[in-house]
Design a protein around this motif. Structure first.
Motif, PDB file in Angstrom:
ATOM      1  N   LYS A 154      -3.359 -12.783  45.259  1.00  0.00           N
ATOM      2  CA  LYS A 154      -4.475 -13.966  45.128  1.00  0.00           C
ATOM      3  C   LYS A 154      -5.803 -13.193  44.479  1.00  0.00           C
ATOM      4  O   LYS A 154      -6.673 -14.010  43.531  1.00  0.00           O
ATOM      5  CB  LYS A 154      -5.351 -14.825  45.931  1.00  0.00           C
ATOM      6  CG  LYS A 154      -3.534 -15.436  46.652  1.00  0.00           C
ATOM      7  CD  LYS A 154      -3.298 -16.556  45.400  1.00  0.00           C
ATOM      8  CE  LYS A 154      -4.103 -18.123  45.574  1.00  0.00           C
ATOM      9  NZ  LYS A 154      -3.893 -18.899  44.790  1.00  0.00           N
ATOM     10  N   MET A 155      -6.087 -12.144  44.639  1.00  0.00           N
ATOM     11  CA  MET A 155      -7.390 -11.614  43.870  1.00  0.00           C
ATOM     12  C   MET A 155      -7.257 -11.416  42.038  1.00  0.00           C
ATOM     13  O   MET A 155      -8.067 -11.178  41.786  1.00  0.00           O
ATOM     14  CB  MET A 155      -6.771 -10.457  44.998  1.00  0.00           C
ATOM     15  CG  MET A 155      -7.684 -10.710  45.906  1.00  0.00           C
ATOM     16  SD  MET A 155      -7.369  -8.498  47.004  1.00  0.00           S
ATOM     17  CE  MET A 155      -8.476  -9.381  48.879  1.00  0.00           C
ATOM     18  N   MET A 156      -6.225 -10.557  41.749  1.00  0.00           N
ATOM     19  CA  MET A 156      -6.066 -10.724  40.172  1.00  0.00           C
ATOM     20  C   MET A 156      -5.934 -11.785  39.588  1.00  0.00           C
ATOM     21  O   MET A 156      -5.360 -12.186  40.358  1.00  0.00           O
ATOM     22  CB  MET A 156      -5.476  -9.775  40.294  1.00  0.00           C
ATOM     23  CG  MET A 156      -5.038  -9.016  38.546  1.00  0.00           C
ATOM     24  SD  MET A 156      -3.755  -8.352  38.166  1.00  0.00           S
ATOM     25  CE  MET A 156      -2.270  -9.532  38.554  1.00  0.00           C
ATOM     26  N   PRO A 157      -6.780 -11.879  38.561  1.00  0.00           N
ATOM     27  CA  PRO A 157      -7.093 -13.011  37.739  1.00  0.00           C
ATOM     28  C   PRO A 157      -5.911 -13.462  36.580  1.00  0.00           C
ATOM     29  O   PRO A 157      -5.046 -12.347  36.492  1.00  0.00           O
ATOM     30  CB  PRO A 157      -7.546 -13.027  36.880  1.00  0.00           C
ATOM     31  CG  PRO A 157      -8.731 -10.861  37.163  1.00  0.00           C
ATOM     32  CD  PRO A 157      -8.221 -11.027  38.665  1.00  0.00           C
ATOM     33  N   VAL A 158      -5.009 -14.386  37.022  1.00  0.00           N
ATOM     34  CA  VAL A 158      -4.261 -14.475  36.184  1.00  0.00           C
ATOM     35  C   VAL A 158      -4.064 -14.450  34.436  1.00  0.00           C
ATOM     36  O   VAL A 158      -3.572 -13.645  34.286  1.00  0.00           O
ATOM     37  CB  VAL A 158      -3.529 -16.137  35.825  1.00  0.00           C
ATOM     38  CG1 VAL A 158      -2.240 -16.517  35.400  1.00  0.00           C
ATOM     39  CG2 VAL A 158      -3.818 -16.699  37.315  1.00  0.00           C
TER      40      VAL A 158
END
Length: 270
Positions: free
Chosen positions: A110-114
């Motif tokens: 969930k840490m890396m932006p889409v």
């Protein structure tokens, strides 16, 4: 004095709630205005309401996009809960090696932006034939929500005394029977709050919808963006679409508010 303080705190709470709700209120009433009235600044609160915007957007395609959003939200939420709840139970109740590392790996997704991964996702979906399909959006919704389900449900399962599990096993309940008939009913508020948050995230997802769909599987947020044109913003029609979009979440949250509050506060007081 104590009574006056309590009344002041209550009044302050209502004022803060009104301040936060005011933009939503403006959105709701703007949907009932004509485009000329919607463009007036500052916004006027006195006008003759009309349903023309709702009739126009619904008949021009909102019904189809609304149906797409319903399918994607229900499908992704169901399968995210189906996969995430047993995983959370295993991480909470069993002594697994490197359980903390497993949990960190889930949340790290969930840490890396889409936006940083949208290009490889697009290429992968193109090669698999999943572009502009409801199945593709459901898969992305599952991937987006499973880490949330695992982290939330693990905290709820941690609140269950292990003695309750052992007692059910002594009474002859197998692992799955005890899980379904004893453990899940115990954490029902947690299940409801987790499922509701997953549904809200899936319902509101815009970037994946606008990047991976065109017309056949586009959702309500994507449809709402079509009213941002080179000629300007159609505020009244955008507000009408936004009102239709937020109604399911508002109604669902209203009817499940007790379970939602109870689920989100489980474990807060010991």
């Amino acid at each position: 004095m104590k009574r006056m303080l309590s009344g002041g705190l209550t009044l302050g709470t209502y004022l803060i709630a009104l301040i936060y709700f005011f933009p939503v209120f403006l959105m709701l009433i703007t949907g009932f205005k004509l485009e000329g009235q919607a463009a007036i600044m500052p916004p006027t609160l006195w006008f003759t309401p009309t349903l023309d915007n709702f009739d126009l957007v619904w008949n021009s395609g909102a019904a189809k996009f609304f149906q797409h959003s319903i399918i994607v939200t229900l499908g992704s939420t169901f399968f995210a809960m189906l996969l995430g709840v047993p995983a959370a139970y295993a991480l909470a109740m069993f002594r697994l090696k490197r359980a903390d590392d497993i949990l960190f790996w889930f949340i790290s997704t969930k840490m890396m932006p889409v936006i940083a991964a949208i290009v490889p996702i697009y290429l992968l979906f193109r090669n698999l034939g999943l572009l502009d399909t409801l199945a593709g959006l459901i898969l992305m919704g599952i991937a987006m929500n499973v880490p949330l389900v695992i982290w939330m449900m693990r905290s709820f399962f941690k609140e269950i005394p292990y003695d309750l599990i052992e007692a059910s096993q002594v009474d002859g309940a197998s692992g799955w029977v005890g899980f379904i008939k004893i453990t899940l009913p115990t954490v029902r508020p947690g299940l409801i709050s987790t499922a509701l948050l997953c549904a809200i995230f899936a319902w509101n997802e815009f970037l994946l919808g606008v990047s991976l769909t065109y017309t056949n599987a586009a959702t309500m947020p994507v449809y709402m963006a079509t009213f941002m044109t080179q000629e300007g913003l159609f505020w009244a029609k955008m507000s009408a679409v936004a009102t239709i979009s937020v109604l399911p979440a508002m109604v669902l949250g209203w009817f499940t508010q007790k379970q939602l509050v109870r689920g989100l506060t489980m474990g807060a007081v010991k």
